[in-house]
Design a protein around this motif. Structure first.
Motif, PDB file in Angstrom:
ATOM      1  N   THR A 124       4.221 -25.207 -46.263  1.00  0.00           N
ATOM      2  CA  THR A 124       4.337 -24.040 -45.381  1.00  0.00           C
ATOM      3  C   THR A 124       5.802 -23.664 -45.186  1.00  0.00           C
ATOM      4  OG1 THR A 124       4.000 -25.629 -43.600  1.00  0.00           O
ATOM      5  CG2 THR A 124       2.158 -24.170 -44.102  1.00  0.00           C
ATOM      6  N   GLU A 125       6.639 -24.692 -45.047  1.00  0.00           N
ATOM      7  CA  GLU A 125       8.068 -24.400 -44.868  1.00  0.00           C
ATOM      8  C   GLU A 125       8.885 -25.266 -45.816  1.00  0.00           C
ATOM      9  OE1 GLU A 125      11.350 -24.081 -41.283  1.00  0.00           O
ATOM     10  OE2 GLU A 125       9.847 -25.640 -41.225  1.00  0.00           O
ATOM     11  N   VAL A 126       9.802 -24.639 -46.515  1.00  0.00           N
ATOM     12  CA  VAL A 126      10.700 -25.410 -47.387  1.00  0.00           C
ATOM     13  C   VAL A 126      12.126 -24.974 -47.093  1.00  0.00           C
ATOM     14  CG1 VAL A 126      11.239 -26.127 -49.745  1.00  0.00           C
ATOM     15  CG2 VAL A 126       8.919 -25.381 -49.207  1.00  0.00           C
ATOM     16  N   LEU A 127      12.956 -25.911 -46.680  1.00  0.00           N
ATOM     17  CA  LEU A 127      14.352 -25.582 -46.378  1.00  0.00           C
ATOM     18  C   LEU A 127      15.215 -25.734 -47.629  1.00  0.00           C
ATOM     19  CD1 LEU A 127      14.799 -27.497 -42.994  1.00  0.00           C
ATOM     20  CD2 LEU A 127      14.237 -25.069 -43.328  1.00  0.00           C
ATOM     21  N   GLY A 128      16.449 -25.217 -47.517  1.00  0.00           N
ATOM     22  CA  GLY A 128      17.417 -25.346 -48.614  1.00  0.00           C
ATOM     23  C   GLY A 128      17.995 -24.000 -48.984  1.00  0.00           C
ATOM     24  N   GLY A 129      19.323 -23.965 -49.077  1.00  0.00           N
ATOM     25  CA  GLY A 129      19.997 -22.761 -49.548  1.00  0.00           C
ATOM     26  C   GLY A 129      20.155 -21.661 -48.513  1.00  0.00           C
ATOM     27  N   GLU A 130      19.918 -21.972 -47.211  1.00  0.00           N
ATOM     28  CA  GLU A 130      20.087 -20.903 -46.195  1.00  0.00           C
ATOM     29  C   GLU A 130      21.580 -20.633 -45.949  1.00  0.00           C
ATOM     30  OE1 GLU A 130      18.773 -23.964 -44.897  1.00  0.00           O
ATOM     31  OE2 GLU A 130      16.779 -23.535 -45.677  1.00  0.00           O
ATOM     32  N   LYS A 131      21.824 -19.515 -45.288  1.00  0.00           N
ATOM     33  CA  LYS A 131      23.214 -19.210 -44.886  1.00  0.00           C
ATOM     34  C   LYS A 131      23.606 -20.184 -43.775  1.00  0.00           C
ATOM     35  CE  LYS A 131      23.996 -14.431 -46.058  1.00  0.00           C
ATOM     36  NZ  LYS A 131      22.713 -13.729 -46.205  1.00  0.00           N
ATOM     37  N   GLY A 132      24.879 -20.508 -43.687  1.00  0.00           N
ATOM     38  CA  GLY A 132      25.377 -21.362 -42.593  1.00  0.00           C
ATOM     39  C   GLY A 132      24.967 -22.809 -42.723  1.00  0.00           C
ATOM     40  N   GLU A 133      24.856 -23.275 -43.965  1.00  0.00           N
ATOM     41  CA  GLU A 133      24.497 -24.688 -44.168  1.00  0.00           C
ATOM     42  C   GLU A 133      25.586 -25.610 -43.612  1.00  0.00           C
ATOM     43  OE1 GLU A 133      22.154 -25.236 -48.271  1.00  0.00           O
ATOM     44  OE2 GLU A 133      24.005 -24.094 -48.407  1.00  0.00           O
ATOM     45  N   ALA A 134      25.185 -26.850 -43.336  1.00  0.00           N
ATOM     46  CA  ALA A 134      26.148 -27.861 -42.923  1.00  0.00           C
ATOM     47  C   ALA A 134      26.612 -28.620 -44.168  1.00  0.00           C
ATOM     48  CB  ALA A 134      25.478 -28.822 -41.951  1.00  0.00           C
ATOM     49  N   SER A 135      27.593 -29.485 -43.964  1.00  0.00           N
ATOM     50  CA  SER A 135      28.129 -30.228 -45.098  1.00  0.00           C
ATOM     51  C   SER A 135      28.097 -31.723 -44.797  1.00  0.00           C
ATOM     52  CB  SER A 135      29.577 -29.767 -45.304  1.00  0.00           C
ATOM     53  OG  SER A 135      29.972 -30.018 -46.607  1.00  0.00           O
ATOM     54  N   ILE A 136      27.685 -32.520 -45.786  1.00  0.00           N
ATOM     55  CA  ILE A 136      27.707 -33.979 -45.601  1.00  0.00           C
ATOM     56  C   ILE A 136      29.155 -34.436 -45.793  1.00  0.00           C
ATOM     57  CG2 ILE A 136      26.881 -36.203 -46.481  1.00  0.00           C
ATOM     58  CD1 ILE A 136      24.387 -34.819 -47.508  1.00  0.00           C
ATOM     59  N   PRO A 137      29.748 -35.095 -44.781  1.00  0.00           N
ATOM     60  CA  PRO A 137      31.142 -35.518 -44.922  1.00  0.00           C
ATOM     61  C   PRO A 137      31.342 -36.469 -46.100  1.00  0.00           C
ATOM     62  CG  PRO A 137      30.317 -35.909 -42.673  1.00  0.00           C
ATOM     63  CD  PRO A 137      29.143 -35.508 -43.508  1.00  0.00           C
ATOM     64  N   GLU A 138      32.519 -36.402 -46.689  1.00  0.00           N
ATOM     65  CA  GLU A 138      32.949 -37.299 -47.776  1.00  0.00           C
ATOM     66  C   GLU A 138      32.090 -37.189 -49.030  1.00  0.00           C
ATOM     67  OE1 GLU A 138      33.793 -41.378 -46.543  1.00  0.00           O
ATOM     68  OE2 GLU A 138      33.861 -40.639 -44.474  1.00  0.00           O
ATOM     69  N   LEU A 139      31.429 -36.057 -49.182  1.00  0.00           N
ATOM     70  CA  LEU A 139      30.635 -35.861 -50.402  1.00  0.00           C
ATOM     71  C   LEU A 139      31.132 -34.559 -51.038  1.00  0.00           C
ATOM     72  CD1 LEU A 139      28.234 -37.134 -51.909  1.00  0.00           C
ATOM     73  CD2 LEU A 139      26.730 -35.604 -50.666  1.00  0.00           C
ATOM     74  N   PHE A 140      31.409 -34.606 -52.341  1.00  0.00           N
ATOM     75  CA  PHE A 140      32.060 -33.444 -52.935  1.00  0.00           C
ATOM     76  C   PHE A 140      31.165 -32.689 -53.909  1.00  0.00           C
ATOM     77  CE2 PHE A 140      35.184 -36.516 -51.530  1.00  0.00           C
ATOM     78  CZ  PHE A 140      35.817 -35.747 -50.567  1.00  0.00           C
ATOM     79  N   SER A 141      30.008 -33.245 -54.218  1.00  0.00           N
ATOM     80  CA  SER A 141      29.104 -32.536 -55.125  1.00  0.00           C
ATOM     81  C   SER A 141      28.357 -31.458 -54.352  1.00  0.00           C
ATOM     82  CB  SER A 141      28.105 -33.508 -55.744  1.00  0.00           C
ATOM     83  OG  SER A 141      27.215 -33.982 -54.754  1.00  0.00           O
ATOM     84  N   VAL A 146      23.698 -29.029 -46.987  1.00  0.00           N
ATOM     85  CA  VAL A 146      22.353 -29.330 -46.475  1.00  0.00           C
ATOM     86  C   VAL A 146      22.000 -28.408 -45.323  1.00  0.00           C
ATOM     87  CG1 VAL A 146      22.310 -31.780 -47.143  1.00  0.00           C
ATOM     88  CG2 VAL A 146      23.335 -31.136 -44.962  1.00  0.00           C
ATOM     89  N   SER A 147      20.710 -28.292 -45.099  1.00  0.00           N
ATOM     90  CA  SER A 147      20.237 -27.418 -44.034  1.00  0.00           C
ATOM     91  C   SER A 147      20.494 -28.059 -42.669  1.00  0.00           C
ATOM     92  CB  SER A 147      18.740 -27.178 -44.236  1.00  0.00           C
ATOM     93  OG  SER A 147      18.219 -26.567 -43.097  1.00  0.00           O
ATOM     94  N   ARG A 148      20.973 -27.245 -41.718  1.00  0.00           N
ATOM     95  CA  ARG A 148      21.248 -27.781 -40.366  1.00  0.00           C
ATOM     96  C   ARG A 148      19.981 -28.302 -39.705  1.00  0.00           C
ATOM     97  NH1 ARG A 148      26.247 -27.137 -38.729  1.00  0.00           N
ATOM     98  NH2 ARG A 148      27.461 -25.692 -39.991  1.00  0.00           N
ATOM     99  N   GLU A 149      18.852 -27.644 -39.983  1.00  0.00           N
ATOM    100  CA  GLU A 149      17.599 -28.067 -39.340  1.00  0.00           C
ATOM    101  C   GLU A 149      16.864 -29.127 -40.153  1.00  0.00           C
ATOM    102  OE1 GLU A 149      16.728 -27.288 -36.278  1.00  0.00           O
ATOM    103  OE2 GLU A 149      18.689 -26.328 -36.304  1.00  0.00           O
ATOM    104  N   GLY A 150      17.396 -29.456 -41.319  1.00  0.00           N
ATOM    105  CA  GLY A 150      16.722 -30.437 -42.175  1.00  0.00           C
ATOM    106  C   GLY A 150      17.518 -31.722 -42.278  1.00  0.00           C
ATOM    107  N   ILE A 151      18.086 -31.948 -43.462  1.00  0.00           N
ATOM    108  CA  ILE A 151      18.772 -33.216 -43.728  1.00  0.00           C
ATOM    109  C   ILE A 151      19.885 -33.497 -42.709  1.00  0.00           C
ATOM    110  CG2 ILE A 151      20.274 -34.375 -45.423  1.00  0.00           C
ATOM    111  CD1 ILE A 151      18.420 -33.108 -47.604  1.00  0.00           C
ATOM    112  N   TYR A 152      20.592 -32.464 -42.288  1.00  0.00           N
ATOM    113  CA  TYR A 152      21.725 -32.687 -41.381  1.00  0.00           C
ATOM    114  C   TYR A 152      21.289 -33.384 -40.097  1.00  0.00           C
ATOM    115  CZ  TYR A 152      26.303 -31.918 -39.370  1.00  0.00           C
ATOM    116  OH  TYR A 152      27.552 -32.119 -38.818  1.00  0.00           O
ATOM    117  N   LYS A 153      20.107 -32.984 -39.583  1.00  0.00           N
ATOM    118  CA  LYS A 153      19.653 -33.570 -38.314  1.00  0.00           C
ATOM    119  C   LYS A 153      18.672 -34.728 -38.519  1.00  0.00           C
ATOM    120  CE  LYS A 153      19.973 -29.683 -35.124  1.00  0.00           C
ATOM    121  NZ  LYS A 153      19.173 -28.602 -34.544  1.00  0.00           N
ATOM    122  N   ALA A 154      18.314 -34.993 -39.764  1.00  0.00           N
ATOM    123  CA  ALA A 154      17.266 -35.998 -40.027  1.00  0.00           C
ATOM    124  C   ALA A 154      17.698 -37.392 -39.591  1.00  0.00           C
ATOM    125  CB  ALA A 154      16.956 -36.010 -41.519  1.00  0.00           C
TER     126      ALA A 154
END
Ligand code: PTJ
Length: 252
Positions: A124-141, A146-154
């Motif tokens: 029903t809902e798939v996150l990824g690629g939205e505007k205003g994504e967050a960034s995982i620190p110390e990762l350069f790839s 990542v999505s603020r409402e998804g992996i960032y807050k997981a």
């Protein structure tokens, strides 16, 4: 490509290749994804192409961890979408997880194609690629986005078939990581809290089954399953199994 005869001794492996090739043609899978499958196949071959006890134990711990999570996320890349998109959607449903598309070889086209594919399979809902994504620190790839409402807050992230830098970075953020990876030597396998050393084609349905078995169990019981699990021991089990299998074969 012609039909694979039902009696072909390597039918399942050939069918998985066809699924990936179809995924490649439809823009889900990247070129490197085809190569990654080859590495996975080699380890699967060494492990006897079946689910072994250490993978079962890891699936139990992973399922318990998912049920205890407050914000679980299933991270989907091209290979997972192509090989078991439907099962990944079922897995998210079974534990109330959010699905997020997260790619190493990220293009807008691939993110959108995978999201469409998963929605067609019932998500029903798939996150990824939205505007205003967050960034995982110390990762350069590209995986850092990542999505603020998804992996960032997981609090718990399940991922499959990826290289190890993101697992390490996610753990540094305080998240628990459940990985599915046939290579017990990979950085992902060693960095994750729980590593299911098994083919995703078997591991994802096994996790769904374990979730069904554990539903309704007390939190304290689930927590005991998680705390009693030792990932180093599980990876050691996989290496011992490869060793024993090769020694046995060498003895003839
Ligand atoms: O879709 P993208 O852009 O995010 O890219 C995905 C790939 C797979 C290309 C990317 O994550 C990558 O390069 O991964 P690696 O570093 O090749 O790692 C893949 C890992 O998955 C290896 O350790 C393989 O042994 C393992 N693997 C491959 N196929 C399977 C598998 N593990 C379980 N089941 C499989 N079918």
């Amino acid at each position: 490509m012609g039909r694979i005869p039902a009696s072909h001794p390597r039918r399942e492996s050939l069918e998985a290749r066809e699924e990936l090739l179809r995924g490649f043609r439809h823009g889900l899978v990247c070129e490197s994804g085809l190569i990654a499958q080859g590495r996975g196949e080699a380890f699967d071959y060494l492990l006897g192409e079946k689910t072994l006890p250490f993978a079962r134990k890891a699936a139990e711990a992973g399922a318990a961890m998912l049920l205890l999570a407050e914000r679980p996320v299933i991270s989907v890349n091209g290979n997972l979408a192509a090989l078991c998109g439907k099962e990944a959607v079922g897995l998210a449903e079974a534990c109330g997880a959010t699905i997020e598309v997260n790619l190493f070889y990220r293009t807008k086209g691939r993110v959108e194609a995978i999201k469409r594919h998963l929605r067609r399979l019932g998500a029903t809902e798939v996150l990824g690629g939205e505007k205003g994504e967050a960034s995982i620190p110390e990762l350069f790839s590209e995986r850092r986005r990542v999505s603020r409402e998804g992996i960032y807050k997981a609090d718990v992230v399940l991922l499959a078939m990826e290289d190890g830098d993101r697992t390490r970075a996610l753990r540094k953020m305080g998240k628990k990581v459940i990985a599915i990876d046939l290579n017990p030597l990979s950085v992902t396998a060693r960095e994750a809290d729980v590593t299911v050393v098994d083919n995703v084609k078997r591991a994802v349905p096994m996790l769904v089954k374990e979730l069904g078995r554990f539903r309704g169990r007390r939190e304290s019981e689930l927590a005991r399953i998680v705390s009693g699990y030792d990932n180093r021991q599980a990876l050691g089990g996989a290496l011992k199994c490869i060793n024993a299998r090769l020694s046995g074969l060498a003895r003839g």
